[in-house]
Design an enzyme around this catalytic site. Structure first.
Site, mmCIF file in Angstrom:
data_model
loop_
_atom_site.group_PDB
_atom_site.id
_atom_site.type_symbol
_atom_site.label_atom_id
_atom_site.label_comp_id
_atom_site.label_asym_id
_atom_site.label_seq_id
_atom_site.Cartn_x
_atom_site.Cartn_y
_atom_site.Cartn_z
ATOM 1 N N CYS A 128 -3.805 6.155 0.513
ATOM 2 C CA CYS A 128 -3.332 4.860 0.017
ATOM 3 C C CYS A 128 -2.896 4.866 -1.450
ATOM 4 O O CYS A 128 -2.584 3.811 -2.001
ATOM 5 C CB CYS A 128 -4.420 3.806 0.225
ATOM 6 S SG CYS A 128 -4.871 3.593 1.950
ATOM 7 N N CYS B 131 0.086 4.142 1.885
ATOM 8 C CA CYS B 131 -0.224 5.127 2.930
ATOM 9 C C CYS B 131 0.899 5.389 3.931
ATOM 10 O O CYS B 131 0.930 6.439 4.559
ATOM 11 C CB CYS B 131 -1.537 4.798 3.629
ATOM 12 S SG CYS B 131 -1.688 3.116 4.193
ATOM 13 N N LYS C 182 -10.562 -8.367 7.274
ATOM 14 C CA LYS C 182 -9.889 -7.489 8.228
ATOM 15 C C LYS C 182 -10.861 -6.400 8.662
ATOM 16 O O LYS C 182 -11.462 -5.775 7.788
ATOM 17 C CB LYS C 182 -8.658 -6.875 7.559
ATOM 18 C CG LYS C 182 -7.880 -5.912 8.443
ATOM 19 C CD LYS C 182 -6.732 -5.265 7.685
ATOM 20 C CE LYS C 182 -5.978 -4.312 8.601
ATOM 21 N NZ LYS C 182 -4.885 -3.614 7.951
ATOM 22 N N CYS D 236 0.869 -1.180 0.000
ATOM 23 C CA CYS D 236 0.000 0.000 0.000
ATOM 24 C C CYS D 236 0.898 1.218 0.000
ATOM 25 O O CYS D 236 2.113 1.103 0.181
ATOM 26 C CB CYS D 236 -0.941 0.014 1.199
ATOM 27 S SG CYS D 236 -2.341 1.134 0.944
ATOM 28 N N TYR E 65 -0.646 -9.650 16.437
ATOM 29 C CA TYR E 65 0.407 -9.118 17.301
ATOM 30 C C TYR E 65 0.610 -10.015 18.518
ATOM 31 O O TYR E 65 1.545 -9.834 19.276
ATOM 32 C CB TYR E 65 0.043 -7.684 17.725
ATOM 33 C CG TYR E 65 -0.138 -6.782 16.526
ATOM 34 C CD1 TYR E 65 0.973 -6.262 15.866
ATOM 35 C CD2 TYR E 65 -1.401 -6.503 16.012
ATOM 36 C CE1 TYR E 65 0.823 -5.477 14.739
ATOM 37 C CE2 TYR E 65 -1.562 -5.708 14.884
ATOM 38 C CZ TYR E 65 -0.441 -5.205 14.254
ATOM 39 O OH TYR E 65 -0.585 -4.447 13.135
ATOM 40 N N LYS F 87 -11.662 -5.620 3.457
ATOM 41 C CA LYS F 87 -11.047 -4.780 4.483
ATOM 42 C C LYS F 87 -12.019 -3.655 4.793
ATOM 43 O O LYS F 87 -12.387 -2.879 3.912
ATOM 44 C CB LYS F 87 -9.725 -4.224 3.963
ATOM 45 C CG LYS F 87 -9.018 -3.300 4.945
ATOM 46 C CD LYS F 87 -7.693 -2.844 4.370
ATOM 47 C CE LYS F 87 -6.939 -1.938 5.317
ATOM 48 N NZ LYS F 87 -5.633 -1.544 4.764
ATOM 49 N N GLU G 286 -16.792 -8.571 -2.998
ATOM 50 C CA GLU G 286 -15.374 -8.177 -3.052
ATOM 51 C C GLU G 286 -14.481 -9.421 -3.141
ATOM 52 O O GLU G 286 -13.534 -9.461 -3.923
ATOM 53 C CB GLU G 286 -14.999 -7.374 -1.790
ATOM 54 C CG GLU G 286 -15.431 -5.918 -1.798
ATOM 55 C CD GLU G 286 -14.539 -5.049 -2.690
ATOM 56 O OE1 GLU G 286 -13.647 -5.575 -3.367
ATOM 57 O OE2 GLU G 286 -14.757 -3.814 -2.701
ATOM 58 N N SER H 275 -4.584 -4.060 15.319
ATOM 59 C CA SER H 275 -3.974 -3.413 16.484
ATOM 60 C C SER H 275 -4.991 -3.047 17.561
ATOM 61 O O SER H 275 -4.728 -3.182 18.748
ATOM 62 C CB SER H 275 -3.198 -2.172 16.037
ATOM 63 O OG SER H 275 -4.055 -1.249 15.397
HETATM 64 ZN ZN LIG Z 1 -3.223 2.145 2.779
#
Ligand SMILES: [Zn+2]
Length: 346
Positions: free
Chosen positions: A130, A122, A249, A120, A314, A195, A234, A275
């Site tokens: 992005c 971003c 996600k 990506c 994580y 996402k 999608e 996160s």
């Molecule tokens: Zn991005």
């Protein structure tokens, strides 16, 4: 034939019975550990919102991958935090860029750990968006060109799989074509297919990658969290365009989408335990409201139950550590006592 002949509690009597009939388990084989590469050397900066996770210079990143490998984790997902940003995200496809350098170091020192790269723009754009912005709007087709350039640069640096994260229309098709014509027809694509525009990404952008949007938001390309039929569309498109692995996600609030995706497509399916999910559990544990390890294992197992094959998390290192201890405990027949002892000294 019902009660009293049928008693489902018979098979819950002890851990041996429960283990015998357990339908879903989680293993370090399922985990992908996200890693954040920063310029410099000997840098190991712990993320306050994601304790146990770090921004790492490439030398320390290699060490971290070795630790992960020793715990049985087979893959990392690589993000880069570049020194400088611009409006074209040129750091993202620079052959001497942070991610490209990290890929080369990982592949030469920890060859048996799969290096998956997040694709990506971003983290590399000054405006935090992005791709290419025109008139305040993310220009789909101009951004596709940028994304394919980033993709090929990761492949040339030697990554094992690319993971496009930006939810552009046609991105899997464009990436597949670009990879094939550059001679990377064997390199798989793990698509961030569904996402969602979620508030659970906070710690990732604020602290881990220091990337914030200077205007607008990401709701013109990421999905509305109210929708799940659209998520199926999608995913279907990504499969048609050549995705090898599909992804949902975030994970925890979206397990209905994960379940539907597995039932409908029977494809290798990843979830990104993001996160904010980590931070919520960690914060609750700090306040003494939840048992951190117990809730972590429950969350990860429920992702598997919903249909996830791969869990990007994580928690990967801590969960792998615990799983090894549990295995050891079962092996030595000391069971729960050994586990409790281990947790007490940790
Ligand atoms: Zn991005």
């Amino acid at each position: 034939m019902g009660f009293p002949a049928r008693r489902l509690r018979r098979l819950r009597k002890g851990e041996s019975f429960r283990a015998l009939v357990r339908e879903n388990t989680v293993s370090p084989n399922n985990f992908v550990l996200p890693l954040f590469a920063v310029p410099g050397s000997n840098i190991r900066r712990e993320l306050a919102s994601l304790p146990g996770n770090y921004q790492l210079s490439i030398d320390c990143l290699v060490e971290e991958a070795l630790t992960a490998r020793d715990l049985g984790i087979r893959a990392v997902l690589l993000f880069g935090v570049p020194e400088t940003k611009d409006d074209k995200a040129s750091g993202a496809y620079d052959p001497r860029g942070i991610v490209q350098g990290a890929i080369r170091a990982l592949k030469s020192h920890v060859a048996d750990v799969l290096v998956i790269t997040d694709v990506c723009a971003c983290e590399y754009t000054t405006n935090g968006h992005c791709g290419i912005i025109r008139d305040g709007y993310l220009d789909n087709d101009a951004s596709l060109e940028l994304i394919t350039r980033i993709t090929v640069s990761h492949a040339e640096a030697g990554c094992d799989m690319v993971a496009p994260a930006c939810m552009l229309d046609g991105q899997i098709h464009a990436m597949r074509q670009a990879l094939d014509s550059a001679g990377f027809e064997s390199l798989p694509i793990m698509a961030y297919s569904a996402k969602f525009a979620s508030s659970l990404y906070g710690p990732f952008f604020k602290e881990a990658t220091q990337s914030t949007v200077s205007f607008g938001d990401k709701r013109t390309h990421q999905m509305d969290f109210s929708n799940s039929d659209e998520a199926m569309r999608e995913i279907a498109l990504d499969i048609e365009e050549g995705a090898d692995i599909i992804m949902v996600k975030p994970a925890l609030f979206y397990l209905d989408v994960v379940y539907r995706a597995k039932q409908e497509f029977k494809m290798p399916l990843a979830v990104y335990d993001v996160s904010g999910e980590y931070a919520m559990i960690d914060a609750a544990a700090h306040l003494g409201r939840l048992d951190r390890d117990a809730i972590m294992m429950e969350a990860l197992t429920c992702m598997r139950r919903a249909g996830a094959d791969i869990i990007i998390t994580y928690f990967a290192k801590r969960a792998a550590e615990l799983l090894h201890t549990r295995e050891m405990a079962a092996f030595t027949h000391r069971g729960h006592e050994a586990l409790k002892e281990y947790l007490a000294v940790k």
